[in-house]
Enzyme design. Sequence first.
Site, PDB file in Angstrom:
ATOM      1  CB  ALA A 102      72.315  67.011  34.133  1.00  0.00           C
ATOM      2  CB  CYS A 144      64.788  54.850  39.215  1.00  0.00           C
ATOM      3  SG  CYS A 144      66.334  55.402  38.504  1.00  0.00           S
TER       4      CYS A 144
HETATM    5  N1  SAH Z   1      64.874  60.352  30.840  1.00  0.00           N
HETATM    6  C1  SAH Z   1      64.920  59.083  30.044  1.00  0.00           C
HETATM    7  C2  SAH Z   1      65.742  57.936  30.921  1.00  0.00           C
HETATM    8  C3  SAH Z   1      67.046  58.639  31.683  1.00  0.00           C
HETATM    9  S1  SAH Z   1      68.014  57.418  32.002  1.00  0.00           S
HETATM   10  C4  SAH Z   1      64.000  58.512  29.567  1.00  0.00           C
HETATM   11  O1  SAH Z   1      62.796  58.899  30.333  1.00  0.00           O
HETATM   12  O2  SAH Z   1      63.914  57.609  28.624  1.00  0.00           O
HETATM   13  C5  SAH Z   1      69.348  58.396  33.026  1.00  0.00           C
HETATM   14  C6  SAH Z   1      70.248  59.147  31.867  1.00  0.00           C
HETATM   15  O3  SAH Z   1      71.220  59.911  32.248  1.00  0.00           O
HETATM   16  C7  SAH Z   1      71.276  57.779  30.919  1.00  0.00           C
HETATM   17  O4  SAH Z   1      70.988  58.314  29.666  1.00  0.00           O
HETATM   18  C8  SAH Z   1      72.684  58.409  31.399  1.00  0.00           C
HETATM   19  O5  SAH Z   1      73.417  58.286  30.350  1.00  0.00           O
HETATM   20  C9  SAH Z   1      72.403  59.810  31.703  1.00  0.00           C
HETATM   21  N2  SAH Z   1      73.483  60.355  32.703  1.00  0.00           N
HETATM   22  C10 SAH Z   1      73.859  59.921  33.841  1.00  0.00           C
HETATM   23  N3  SAH Z   1      74.605  60.598  34.512  1.00  0.00           N
HETATM   24  C11 SAH Z   1      74.523  61.699  33.939  1.00  0.00           C
HETATM   25  C12 SAH Z   1      75.011  63.280  34.118  1.00  0.00           C
HETATM   26  N4  SAH Z   1      75.605  63.485  35.146  1.00  0.00           N
HETATM   27  N5  SAH Z   1      74.372  64.107  33.489  1.00  0.00           N
HETATM   28  C13 SAH Z   1      73.464  64.239  32.376  1.00  0.00           C
HETATM   29  N6  SAH Z   1      73.077  62.755  31.833  1.00  0.00           N
HETATM   30  C14 SAH Z   1      73.812  61.592  32.769  1.00  0.00           C
END
Ligand code: SAH
Length: 359
Positions: free
Chosen positions: A242, A302
């Site tokens: 991201a 979080c």
């Molecule tokens: N928004 C989701 C929960 C997100 S948890 C909900 O409400 O159900 C965070 C997520 O970010 C995880 O799935 C993890 O794999 C992802 N993640 C971690 N680092 C990331 C990055 N640098 N870019 C994109 N996704 C990432």
Amino acid sequence: MPPLEGGEVVRVVDGRGWFMGKAFYSSRSKIALRWMSFEDVEIGSELLAGRIAQADALRRSLYPDETTYRVVHGEADLLPGLVVDRYGDVLSVQFLVQATEARKDLLADLLVAHFKPRGVMDRSDVNVRTLEGLEPRRAVLRGDVPERLEYAEGLVRVSADVQTGQKTGAFLDQRENHQLAATYARGEALDCFSYLGGFALQLATRATKVTAVEISEPASEALRHIVQRNGFQNVEVVTANAFDFLRDAVDEGRRFDTIVLDPPSFAKNKDAIESAVRGYKEINLRALQLLTRGGILMTASCTYHVDEERFEAMLASAAADAKRRVQIVERRGAARDHPVLTALRETRYLKFYVLRVVD
Ligand code: SAH
């Protein structure tokens, strides 16, 4: 008196020997005592069953028509070291301290007696257990547990992966915020850190188009599957980092009307606060650059160690750097089935802000 091994219930007395209460004892954690009662009562199956029933009563009154919710939120439900999430007829459980580990079978029996579930999954595969000298563990504890299950969140079908997914299978703490996101969604929408699309699927009910960005390939695949199960044609799942996606989108001059940022925790301890805040600032700054005038940013953290004050200061500085004028429309936290104990601020960790770019 024999030496304590850890995991016992102990009577706590003050310097004069006066009774203070009863607590779970840990021989390894920096938190040696976790309070169970101010009264000199037996901490046995009757009391534990009562606490489970009391915890469940709150959820049933909050969500009379739902069967997916957090039943027990540890200390906040006076059951320290125990987390129980209910996904319909499956329970997903975490034993996080020596005392709940020592009572794992009793607690499973009590949960089975109360809920009569089809299966109970033990998702104690979390690193915090090492602070208690306990190995992470993942196992089917009772009955049978499907690999993936589905449930409703408002108007959409969402999925949880109770056997191997993150947390106990889904992010139930964001469930109320997921549904709130639908009410703000419009136009071109972006959901970063999507996991199984808790936000993306809600955005899809109102936005013209949704781009969901998730770094994990298996999670992206599962998300594509549930998008299809919902019959949404307007969701594109991008498997990417991201941070990179946001930077490239700014460079390409893209624009969005609604953005959600729900990253994983950036700091597991106090030493990492500065770098966590830098991470938050980077993504929030870029999101603010990408939003149209009147656009909505829903942004979460979080990370317990980054509190509301720091998070808001970070948002102000991101807005200033992006040269945008931004309103705070809502300040929220975790869903109501994740209550906060007044005596224990540590049970409060999730921050969720709804911001509007005025100019
Ligand atoms: N928004 C989701 C929960 C997100 S948890 C909900 O409400 O159900 C965070 C997520 O970010 C995880 O799935 C993890 O794999 C992802 N993640 C971690 N680092 C990331 C990055 N640098 N870019 C994109 N996704 C990432």
